[in-house]
Design an enzyme around this catalytic site. Structure first.
Site, PDB file in Angstrom:
ATOM      1  N   GLY A   8       0.740  -1.266  -0.083  1.00 56.00           N
ATOM      2  CA  GLY A   8      -0.209  -0.056   0.028  1.00 56.00           C
ATOM      3  C   GLY A   8       0.879   1.113  -0.090  1.00 56.00           C
ATOM      4  O   GLY A   8       0.461   2.185   0.499  1.00 56.00           O
ATOM      5  N   GLY A   9       2.073   1.187  -0.567  1.00 56.05           N
ATOM      6  CA  GLY A   9       3.072   2.090  -0.519  1.00 56.05           C
ATOM      7  C   GLY A   9       2.714   3.456  -1.046  1.00 56.05           C
ATOM      8  O   GLY A   9       3.498   4.656  -0.825  1.00 56.05           O
ATOM      9  N   GLY A  11      -0.329   4.846  -0.660  1.00 56.62           N
ATOM     10  CA  GLY A  11      -1.397   5.443  -0.166  1.00 56.62           C
ATOM     11  C   GLY A  11      -1.181   6.550   0.707  1.00 56.62           C
ATOM     12  O   GLY A  11      -0.150   7.004   0.612  1.00 56.62           O
ATOM     13  N   GLN A  12      -2.084   7.150   1.642  1.00 58.97           N
ATOM     14  CA  GLN A  12      -1.884   8.178   2.325  1.00 58.97           C
ATOM     15  C   GLN A  12      -0.902   7.853   3.290  1.00 58.97           C
ATOM     16  O   GLN A  12       0.244   8.934   3.444  1.00 58.97           O
ATOM     17  CB  GLN A  12      -3.270   8.382   3.205  1.00 58.97           C
ATOM     18  CG  GLN A  12      -3.187   9.754   4.052  1.00 58.97           C
ATOM     19  CD  GLN A  12      -3.995   9.912   4.956  1.00 58.97           C
ATOM     20  OE1 GLN A  12      -5.122   9.173   5.308  1.00 58.97           O
ATOM     21  NE2 GLN A  12      -4.298  11.256   5.482  1.00 58.97           N
ATOM     22  N   ARG A  36      -2.231  -1.027  -8.114  1.00 59.85           N
ATOM     23  CA  ARG A  36      -2.399  -0.502  -9.646  1.00 59.85           C
ATOM     24  C   ARG A  36      -1.763   0.653 -10.097  1.00 59.85           C
ATOM     25  O   ARG A  36      -1.066   1.039 -10.794  1.00 59.85           O
ATOM     26  CB  ARG A  36      -3.924  -0.422  -9.746  1.00 59.85           C
ATOM     27  CG  ARG A  36      -4.510  -1.687  -9.787  1.00 59.85           C
ATOM     28  CD  ARG A  36      -5.964  -1.621 -10.681  1.00 59.85           C
ATOM     29  NE  ARG A  36      -6.727  -2.914 -10.286  1.00 59.85           N
ATOM     30  CZ  ARG A  36      -7.639  -3.192  -9.384  1.00 59.85           C
ATOM     31  NH1 ARG A  36      -7.745  -2.094  -8.391  1.00 59.85           N
ATOM     32  NH2 ARG A  36      -8.201  -4.117  -9.136  1.00 59.85           N
ATOM     33  N   ASP A  53       0.029  -7.094  -5.385  1.00 57.27           N
ATOM     34  CA  ASP A  53      -1.203  -7.090  -5.113  1.00 57.27           C
ATOM     35  C   ASP A  53      -1.305  -8.180  -4.005  1.00 57.27           C
ATOM     36  O   ASP A  53      -1.042  -9.424  -4.208  1.00 57.27           O
ATOM     37  CB  ASP A  53      -1.871  -7.631  -6.400  1.00 57.27           C
ATOM     38  CG  ASP A  53      -3.280  -7.819  -6.070  1.00 57.27           C
ATOM     39  OD1 ASP A  53      -3.699  -7.856  -4.875  1.00 57.27           O
ATOM     40  OD2 ASP A  53      -4.395  -8.129  -6.619  1.00 57.27           O
ATOM     41  N   TYR A 142     -15.378  -2.665   8.101  1.00 56.32           N
ATOM     42  CA  TYR A 142     -13.815  -2.128   8.337  1.00 56.32           C
ATOM     43  C   TYR A 142     -13.758  -2.714   9.788  1.00 56.32           C
ATOM     44  O   TYR A 142     -12.813  -3.437   9.943  1.00 56.32           O
ATOM     45  CB  TYR A 142     -14.046  -0.773   8.288  1.00 56.32           C
ATOM     46  CG  TYR A 142     -12.529  -0.087   8.386  1.00 56.32           C
ATOM     47  CD1 TYR A 142     -11.582  -0.136   7.463  1.00 56.32           C
ATOM     48  CD2 TYR A 142     -12.495   0.811   9.427  1.00 56.32           C
ATOM     49  CE1 TYR A 142     -10.239   0.223   7.680  1.00 56.32           C
ATOM     50  CE2 TYR A 142     -11.228   1.343   9.516  1.00 56.32           C
ATOM     51  CZ  TYR A 142     -10.138   1.123   8.878  1.00 56.32           C
ATOM     52  OH  TYR A 142      -8.879   1.728   9.008  1.00 56.32           O
TER      53      TYR A 142
HETATM   54  P1  NAD Z   1      -4.965   4.406   1.665  1.00 57.36           P
HETATM   55  O1  NAD Z   1      -6.245   3.798   1.286  1.00 57.36           O
HETATM   56  O2  NAD Z   1      -4.630   5.749   1.536  1.00 57.36           O
HETATM   57  O3  NAD Z   1      -3.931   3.395   0.837  1.00 57.36           O
HETATM   58  C1  NAD Z   1      -4.164   1.918   1.057  1.00 57.36           C
HETATM   59  C2  NAD Z   1      -3.489   1.573  -0.203  1.00 57.36           C
HETATM   60  O4  NAD Z   1      -3.652   0.208  -0.448  1.00 57.36           O
HETATM   61  C3  NAD Z   1      -3.798   2.000  -1.366  1.00 57.36           C
HETATM   62  O5  NAD Z   1      -2.890   2.559  -2.076  1.00 57.36           O
HETATM   63  C4  NAD Z   1      -4.423   1.128  -2.184  1.00 57.36           C
HETATM   64  O6  NAD Z   1      -3.989   1.046  -3.729  1.00 57.36           O
HETATM   65  C5  NAD Z   1      -3.581  -0.209  -1.593  1.00 57.36           C
HETATM   66  N1  NAD Z   1      -4.284  -1.442  -2.111  1.00 57.36           N
HETATM   67  C6  NAD Z   1      -5.669  -1.644  -2.031  1.00 57.36           C
HETATM   68  N2  NAD Z   1      -5.827  -2.923  -2.186  1.00 57.36           N
HETATM   69  C7  NAD Z   1      -4.362  -3.671  -2.442  1.00 57.36           C
HETATM   70  C8  NAD Z   1      -4.293  -5.052  -2.856  1.00 57.36           C
HETATM   71  N3  NAD Z   1      -5.018  -5.717  -3.103  1.00 57.36           N
HETATM   72  N4  NAD Z   1      -2.842  -5.132  -2.799  1.00 57.36           N
HETATM   73  C9  NAD Z   1      -1.958  -4.154  -2.482  1.00 57.36           C
HETATM   74  N5  NAD Z   1      -2.238  -2.953  -2.330  1.00 57.36           N
HETATM   75  C10 NAD Z   1      -3.655  -2.454  -2.165  1.00 57.36           C
HETATM   76  O7  NAD Z   1      -4.801   3.758   3.316  1.00 57.36           O
HETATM   77  P2  NAD Z   1      -4.100   4.435   4.291  1.00 57.36           P
HETATM   78  O8  NAD Z   1      -4.810   5.672   5.094  1.00 57.36           O
HETATM   79  O9  NAD Z   1      -2.468   4.646   3.977  1.00 57.36           O
HETATM   80  O10 NAD Z   1      -4.045   3.438   5.417  1.00 57.36           O
HETATM   81  C11 NAD Z   1      -2.842   2.393   5.653  1.00 57.36           C
HETATM   82  C12 NAD Z   1      -3.354   1.599   6.819  1.00 57.36           C
HETATM   83  O11 NAD Z   1      -3.602   2.323   8.013  1.00 57.36           O
HETATM   84  C13 NAD Z   1      -4.667   0.718   6.628  1.00 57.36           C
HETATM   85  O12 NAD Z   1      -4.683  -0.661   7.291  1.00 57.36           O
HETATM   86  C14 NAD Z   1      -5.739   1.691   7.422  1.00 57.36           C
HETATM   87  O13 NAD Z   1      -6.806   0.811   7.833  1.00 57.36           O
HETATM   88  C15 NAD Z   1      -4.878   1.957   8.549  1.00 57.36           C
HETATM   89  N6  NAD Z   1      -5.463   3.261   9.108  1.00 57.36           N
HETATM   90  C16 NAD Z   1      -5.577   4.440   8.327  1.00 57.36           C
HETATM   91  C17 NAD Z   1      -5.988   5.524   8.987  1.00 57.36           C
HETATM   92  C18 NAD Z   1      -5.996   6.972   8.456  1.00 57.36           C
HETATM   93  O14 NAD Z   1      -6.694   7.901   8.753  1.00 57.36           O
HETATM   94  N7  NAD Z   1      -5.533   7.011   7.184  1.00 57.36           N
HETATM   95  C19 NAD Z   1      -6.379   5.333  10.196  1.00 57.36           C
HETATM   96  C20 NAD Z   1      -6.461   4.321  10.993  1.00 57.36           C
HETATM   97  C21 NAD Z   1      -6.129   3.075  10.422  1.00 57.36           C
HETATM   98  N1  SER Z   2      -9.109   7.267   8.984  1.00 55.00           N
HETATM   99  C1  SER Z   2      -9.654   5.803   9.045  1.00 55.00           C
HETATM  100  C2  SER Z   2     -11.109   5.788   8.545  1.00 55.00           C
HETATM  101  O1  SER Z   2     -12.030   6.788   8.499  1.00 55.00           O
HETATM  102  C3  SER Z   2     -10.078   5.140  10.473  1.00 55.00           C
HETATM  103  O2  SER Z   2      -9.433   4.033  10.405  1.00 55.00           O
HETATM  104  O3  SER Z   2     -11.660   4.776   7.767  1.00 55.00           O
END
Ligand code: NAD
Ligand code: SER
Length: 316
Positions: A8-9, A11-12, A36, A53, A142
């Site tokens: 998920g590199g 992602g946010q 993707r 993936d 979730y």
């Molecule tokens: P994000 O949605 O920004 O990034 C997730 C990434 O995973 C995306 O780039 C997506 O393309 C990728 N992805 C989806 N399906 C995939 C697959 N099959 N194989 C490989 N990659 C895949 O999420 P984030 O905010 O970066 O969150 C990262 C982690 O932190 C998650 O486990 C999320 O639940 C957790 N988290 C995030 C927050 C937040 O506020 N951002 C809060 C609590 C927990």
């Molecule tokens: N920021 C995340 C969400 O709203 C919390 O896990 O899904």
């Protein structure tokens, strides 16, 4: 940690964690795993990236073997609002992909960091000063996947000795990559709109208190926990961590201290409001503080000052 894979590199969190890890451990030692969307700019240029993936166990295994990875930061996931719209996808990514990663970690002897979330709690959880160990009966897909993920990671540690670790992140606020479809996204969007239009229409109602954290602290939490002395960890996989708690009125008032003309109104998203209502108002993160020295750097005032400063430049 010598060779690190971040799933998920792009992602946010991943897009900033990869860059932070490259600074600490060397750019060539941190592989940005993507699904993707390809990385761009500095994220692409500064080090290796691979298509991983995580629902495809072979792809995970191939990359881990190719680079002799010893640590996986498993960030690939589907966030809360998207998970409610696509529960099947959420189960596949948040559970089956995690299982694949843990199996590869068991076979290849990797340590694994997996974030859980405030979403792992539910309406029957004590929502104020939410304890580390408490009732977890979430009402969202979730949340169901996050609780199961916490348990699965505990199981892989106890049963197979895989060095699994993780935190329950609150809403993460950042200025590099936009959030991927969560319930707490408003707390990022509000800053972008404050700079762009000096007004914001909020999709959560006033009075919705949630735990939040600025990205530098989220990155610090992940790296510090993975660097911590494992023998001192009692709660390995689901540490409550938080930095602040606010509702939409409080964050808007903080923005007004810097942009006095900022205005906010409401158009409540019922699905997100219901999800947010079932999550803690504020968590007790004393276990993380005691077991591995967790301490956030930013509060609402310092985060707001930094967010607005960075976004003013970025959105010029
Ligand atoms: P994000 O949605 O920004 O990034 C997730 C990434 O995973 C995306 O780039 C997506 O393309 C990728 N992805 C989806 N399906 C995939 C697959 N099959 N194989 C490989 N990659 C895949 O999420 P984030 O905010 O970066 O969150 C990262 C982690 O932190 C998650 O486990 C999320 O639940 C957790 N988290 C995030 C927050 C937040 O506020 N951002 C809060 C609590 C927990
Ligand atoms: N920021 C995340 C969400 O709203 C919390 O896990 O899904």
């Amino acid at each position: 940690m010598e060779k690190i894979l971040v799933t998920g590199g792009v992602g946010q969190i991943g897009s900033e964690l990869v860059m932070a890890l490259r600074k600490v451990y060397g750019a060539e030692n941190v592989i940005c795993g993507v699904n993707r969307t390809k990385p761009e700019g500095e994220l692409k240029e500064s080090g290796p990236y691979e298509v991983v993936d995580c629902t495809n166990a072979q792809q995970v295994a191939d990359v881990v073997k190719k680079y002799k990875v010893d640590t996986i930061y498993h960030l690939a996931a589907i966030l809360s609002a998207v998970a409610e719209a696509k529960p099947n996808l959420a189960w596949n990514v948040n559970i089956n992909a995690l299982y694949n990663v843990l199996e590869v970690a068991r076979e290849q002897k990797c340590a694994v960091f997996t974030p859980s979330s405030i979403g792992a709690f539910g309406p029957s959880t004590p929502l104020d000063n939410t304890p580390q160990d408490t009732i977890q009966r979430p009402s969202t897909m979730y949340g169901v996947t996050k609780v199961a993920g916490e348990l699965l990671c505990d199981y892989y540690f106890k049963r197979f000795g895989v060095d699994t670790r993780g935190v329950r992140y609150p809403g993460i606020i950042s200025n590099v990559t936009l959030p991927g479809g969560g319930t707490t996204d408003y707390a990022v969007e509000i800053y972008y709109e404050a700079i762009k239009n000096k007004k914001y229409t909020c999709n959560l109602p006033a009075g919705t208190f949630l735990d939040m954290m600025y990205m530098p602290d989220a990155i610090k939490a992940a790296i510090d926990l993975m660097e911590a002395d494992g023998s001192k960890l009692i709660h390995r996989n689901a540490f409550n961590v938080t930095a602040m708690s606010f509702d939409p009125e409080i964050i808007a008032a903080e923005i007004r201290k810097i942009i006095p003309e900022f205005k906010m109104d409401y158009n409540v998203d019922k699905v997100k409001a219901e999800i947010a209502n079932s999550w803690p108002n504020n968590m007790d993160d004393s276990a993380a503080r005691q077991e591995w020295g967790w301490e956030p750097t930013y509060d609402l005032a310092s985060m707001t000052e930094d967010m607005l400063k960075v976004l003013k430049e970025k959105l010029k």
